[in-house]
Enzyme design. Structure first.
Site, PDB file in Angstrom:
ATOM      1  N   HIS A 243       0.861  -1.182   0.000  1.00  0.00           N
ATOM      2  CA  HIS A 243       0.000   0.000   0.000  1.00  0.00           C
ATOM      3  C   HIS A 243       0.899   1.235   0.000  1.00  0.00           C
ATOM      4  O   HIS A 243       1.171   1.810   1.040  1.00  0.00           O
ATOM      5  CB  HIS A 243      -0.901  -0.016   1.235  1.00  0.00           C
ATOM      6  CG  HIS A 243      -1.967   1.044   1.210  1.00  0.00           C
ATOM      7  ND1 HIS A 243      -3.158   0.902   1.886  1.00  0.00           N
ATOM      8  CD2 HIS A 243      -2.023   2.248   0.599  1.00  0.00           C
ATOM      9  CE1 HIS A 243      -3.889   1.985   1.706  1.00  0.00           C
ATOM     10  NE2 HIS A 243      -3.228   2.828   0.933  1.00  0.00           N
TER      11      HIS A 243
ATOM     12  N   GLU B 113      -2.529  -1.642  -3.222  1.00  0.00           N
ATOM     13  CA  GLU B 113      -3.665  -0.938  -2.645  1.00  0.00           C
ATOM     14  C   GLU B 113      -3.373   0.553  -2.618  1.00  0.00           C
ATOM     15  O   GLU B 113      -2.211   0.972  -2.446  1.00  0.00           O
ATOM     16  CB  GLU B 113      -3.901  -1.407  -1.208  1.00  0.00           C
ATOM     17  CG  GLU B 113      -4.249  -2.871  -1.123  1.00  0.00           C
ATOM     18  CD  GLU B 113      -4.621  -3.285   0.277  1.00  0.00           C
ATOM     19  OE1 GLU B 113      -4.120  -2.700   1.239  1.00  0.00           O
ATOM     20  OE2 GLU B 113      -5.442  -4.210   0.392  1.00  0.00           O
TER      21      GLU B 113
ATOM     22  N   HIS C 218      -7.990  -6.215   6.813  1.00  0.00           N
ATOM     23  CA  HIS C 218      -7.739  -5.192   7.845  1.00  0.00           C
ATOM     24  C   HIS C 218      -7.976  -5.753   9.243  1.00  0.00           C
ATOM     25  O   HIS C 218      -9.080  -6.166   9.587  1.00  0.00           O
ATOM     26  CB  HIS C 218      -8.540  -3.904   7.652  1.00  0.00           C
ATOM     27  CG  HIS C 218      -7.838  -2.733   8.278  1.00  0.00           C
ATOM     28  ND1 HIS C 218      -6.985  -1.893   7.596  1.00  0.00           N
ATOM     29  CD2 HIS C 218      -7.820  -2.319   9.561  1.00  0.00           C
ATOM     30  CE1 HIS C 218      -6.486  -0.987   8.430  1.00  0.00           C
ATOM     31  NE2 HIS C 218      -6.983  -1.219   9.632  1.00  0.00           N
TER      32      HIS C 218
HETATM   33  C1  LIG Z   1      -6.595  -1.229   2.874  1.00  0.00           C
HETATM   34  C2  LIG Z   1      -6.030  -1.804   4.084  1.00  0.00           C
HETATM   35  O1  LIG Z   1      -6.712  -2.147   5.003  1.00  0.00           O
HETATM   36  C3  LIG Z   1      -4.557  -1.928   4.213  1.00  0.00           C
HETATM   37  O2  LIG Z   1      -3.885  -1.384   3.138  1.00  0.00           O
HETATM   38  C4  LIG Z   1      -4.128  -1.220   5.446  1.00  0.00           C
HETATM   39  O3  LIG Z   1      -4.659   0.061   5.404  1.00  0.00           O
HETATM   40  C5  LIG Z   1      -2.682  -1.201   5.553  1.00  0.00           C
HETATM   41  O4  LIG Z   1      -2.246   0.130   5.549  1.00  0.00           O
HETATM   42  P1  LIG Z   1      -1.215   0.543   6.701  1.00  0.00           P
HETATM   43  O5  LIG Z   1      -0.189  -0.581   6.763  1.00  0.00           O
HETATM   44  O6  LIG Z   1      -0.653   1.863   6.214  1.00  0.00           O
HETATM   45  O7  LIG Z   1      -2.016   0.628   7.949  1.00  0.00           O
HETATM   46  N1  LIG Z   2      -6.201  -4.950   2.781  1.00  0.00           N
HETATM   47  C1  LIG Z   2      -5.768  -5.221   4.128  1.00  0.00           C
HETATM   48  C2  LIG Z   2      -4.287  -5.327   4.161  1.00  0.00           C
HETATM   49  O1  LIG Z   2      -3.643  -5.343   3.140  1.00  0.00           O
HETATM   50  C3  LIG Z   2      -3.595  -5.470   5.447  1.00  0.00           C
HETATM   51  O2  LIG Z   2      -4.325  -4.900   6.515  1.00  0.00           O
HETATM   52  P1  LIG Z   2      -3.687  -5.184   7.976  1.00  0.00           P
HETATM   53  O3  LIG Z   2      -3.598  -6.669   8.150  1.00  0.00           O
HETATM   54  O4  LIG Z   2      -2.323  -4.551   7.973  1.00  0.00           O
HETATM   55  O5  LIG Z   2      -4.654  -4.548   8.934  1.00  0.00           O
END
Ligand SMILES: CC(=O)[C@@H](O)[C@H](O)COP(=O)(O)O
Ligand SMILES: NCC(=O)COP(=O)(O)O
Length: 238
Positions: A43, A70, A190
């Site tokens: 992301h 993402e 998430h």
């Molecule tokens: C969309 C989602 O849930 C993940 O991409 C999460 O937001 C991770 O992002 P961070 O690692 O910046 O919290």
């Molecule tokens: N789309 C969720 C992700 O990529 C990871 O979320 P998290 O496990 O870091 O909360």
């Protein structure tokens, strides 16, 4: 069969904390896949707090499974996703300074914008997934914008799971049934972890992909990356 996509954002968080190249996101990409991960998720946020744009170019040649990128579909994001020809782009409605992703799209208010972005992704052969809350109207709106999949934002499930798993999972089961009936693929992510993951999959076995990062990387600090990935896979494989 649900696939596990490991989000390696937090490898980059640790790396950036010292300004060097350790731990390497390329090495993490190679090893996560070697240890059983069925996809890699990143992301790259606008402030590059963890995953940087260059990281995405660096890890792409080492992807032997699937690359899921993402992010908010800005012009920069779309150029990056198309440049590296991601397997999947997961669109999230995050503002630049957000601590983390904390809500899904309003697929009704953003219908035209999402339809155009998704159409562009598809024209480049990139699977589109959009981040949604388990809201029936938002799922119906997701169908209208032409996405291949939705990604259910599972923080509300995770935060309610310990107190009352059945109550926590109910909206996600309902939203998934609707999405499936509309022909949408279903991803989820998430705050999923070793405590709450198996129940989610047991209740919604047709989830195509879970993307997990924060808890998995934290678990790996104690259990090691290989063992941790194996433990998460055991939660999702019958
Ligand atoms: C969309 C989602 O849930 C993940 O991409 C999460 O937001 C991770 O992002 P961070 O690692 O910046 O919290
Ligand atoms: N789309 C969720 C992700 O990529 C990871 O979320 P998290 O496990 O870091 O909360």
């Amino acid at each position: 069969m649900t696939r596990l996509s490991v989000n390696i954002n937090k490898i980059a968080t640790l790396r950036n904390s010292r300004g060097g190249s350790i731990p390497s996101v390329v090495e993490a990409t190679i090893n996560c896949q070697k240890f059983g991960a069925e996809g890699i998720t990143v992301h790259p946020r606008p402030d590059e707090r963890h995953i940087r744009r260059q990281d995405v170019y660096d890890i792409k040649p080492h992807i032997t499974t699937e690359l899921n990128i993402e992010g908010y579909p800005s012009k920069d994001f779309m150029k990056l996703v198309i440049d590296v020809k991601a397997d999947q782009a997961t669109l999230v409605p995050d503002k630049p300074g957000q601590l983390t992703s904390d809500h899904g799209w309003d697929t009704i208010k953003n219908e035209s914008f999402l339809r155009d972005v998704i159409s562009e992704l598809k024209s480049h052969g990139i699977r589109a997934s959009i981040f949604v809350d388990p809201d029936q109207k938002m799922v119906e709106g997701a169908k209208k914008v032409g996405t291949d999949r939705i990604e259910l934002y599972t923080e509300p499930y995770a935060s309610g799971y310990m107190a009352d798993p059945e109550k926590a999972v109910a909206p996600f089961v309902a939203a998934s049934k609707l999405a499936k009936s509309l022909g949408l693929g279903i991803n989820a992510g998430h705050d999923l972890n070793l405590k709450n993951l198996k129940y989610l999959i047991d209740m919604i076995p047709y989830i195509e992909e879970v993307s997990i990062g924060h808890a998995l990387i934290a678990d790996a600090l104690y259990m090691g990356l290989r063992n941790t990935i194996q433990e998460y896979l055991e939660c999702i494989k019958p």
